[in-house]
Design an enzyme around this catalytic site. Structure first.
Site, short mmCIF file in Angstrom:
data_model
loop_
_atom_site.label_atom_id
_atom_site.label_comp_id
_atom_site.label_asym_id
_atom_site.label_seq_id
_atom_site.Cartn_x
_atom_site.Cartn_y
_atom_site.Cartn_z
N ALA A 47 0.83 -1.21 0.00
CA ALA A 47 0.00 0.00 0.00
C ALA A 47 0.86 1.26 0.00
O ALA A 47 0.60 2.21 -0.75
CB ALA A 47 -0.94 -0.01 1.21
N GLU A 48 1.90 1.28 0.83
CA GLU A 48 2.75 2.48 0.87
C GLU A 48 3.53 2.66 -0.42
O GLU A 48 3.67 3.78 -0.91
CB GLU A 48 3.71 2.45 2.06
CG GLU A 48 4.53 3.73 2.13
CD GLU A 48 5.00 4.12 3.51
OE1 GLU A 48 5.70 5.14 3.58
OE2 GLU A 48 4.69 3.45 4.49
N SER A 49 4.01 1.58 -1.00
CA SER A 49 4.77 1.70 -2.26
C SER A 49 3.90 2.23 -3.39
O SER A 49 4.27 3.19 -4.07
CB SER A 49 5.34 0.33 -2.66
OG SER A 49 6.38 -0.03 -1.80
#
Length: 128
Positions: A47-49
């Site tokens: 999700a962060e990437s």
């Protein structure tokens, strides 16, 4: 990007990236916790990437760094590939809010996440 970075280690592959929607996949195999389920941290990293990539695409060349990621795990994934889709919710000058949905091969929601990213003129710690 230099070899050996986290996206490479997790097996993340980008399929589509534009300011309106960024799409990537990640194998479940290799990203499991001891009970044989996809690790929640792997979902959060995916999700962060992908959210950070979407934020950069909405930042006119600024560097974007995640300042908060919230992830809700709805269903276990044990095998196959998950797909993440990131869409901008808010794209201000400094802060970007990105919604991310991660689904399994049956298009069932595995994880919903939200990333808040900050746009910076240069990477943190970069020398002038």
């Amino acid at each position: 990007m230099p070899a050996g970075q986290l996206d490479e280690k997790l097996g993340i592959q980008y399929l589509d990236y534009n300011p309106a929607r960024t799409v990537a996949t990640m194998p479940v195999a290799g990203n499991l916790q001891p009970y044989g389920l996809m690790h929640g941290g792997a979902s959060a990293a995916l999700a962060e990437s992908i959210g950070s990539t979407c934020a950069v695409l909405n930042s006119d060349g600024a560097v974007c760094v995640g300042v908060q990621v919230l992830a809700n795990h709805h269903r276990a994934a044990r095998a196959g590939v998950v797909t993440a889709v990131a869409r901008p919710v808010h794209s201000g000058r400094s802060l970007k809010t990105i919604a991310i949905e991660i689904t399994n091969e049956d298009d069932e929601l595995v994880c919903s996440a939200q990333l808040t990213a900050m746009a910076l003129p240069k990477a943190p710690g970069a020398r002038s």
